[in-house]
Write a protein that holds these residues in place. Structure first.
Motif: not given
Length: 75
Positions: A1-13, A34-49
Motif C-alpha cells: 500500500m503506497n502513501v496515496t492509498d493509505k491517505i485514501n483509506a484514512l479518508l474513507t474511514d 476544515v472547509s466544506k470545499e476542502a472536504l469535497k476536494q479530498w473526497r474527489k481526489g483532487v487534493a490531498t489533506p
C-alpha cells in the motif's frame, strides 16, 4: 500500500464515521474547522489533506489517529 492509498483509506474511514454519526459534510466542516470545499476536494481526489487537517477531522468526529505508519484503514 503506497502513501496515496493509505491517505485514501484514512479518508474513507473518516467518511464512514461521518455517515455513521449522521453528519453532513457541512456539519463535519463546522465541527472540525476544515472547509466544506476542502472536504469535497479530498473526497474527489483532487487534493490531498495535510496531517494537521486529518487531525482536525478526527477531532471533529471524536476519533483518534492511532496508527500512521503501516496504516491498514484503522483510525
Amino acid at each position: 500500500m503506497n502513501v496515496t492509498d493509505k491517505i485514501n483509506a484514512l479518508l474513507t474511514d473518516v467518511d464512514n464515521e461521518r455517515t455513521k454519526q449522521g453528519l453532513t459534510l457541512e456539519e463535519l466542516a463546522k465541527k472540525s474547522g476544515v472547509s466544506k470545499e476542502a472536504l469535497k476536494q479530498w473526497r474527489k481526489g483532487v487534493a490531498t489533506p495535510l496531517l494537521y487537517s486529518m487531525i482536525l477531522l478526527c477531532d471533529g468526529l471524536g476519533l483518534e489517529i492511532k496508527v500512521i505508519k503501516n496504516h491498514e484503514s484503522n483510525v
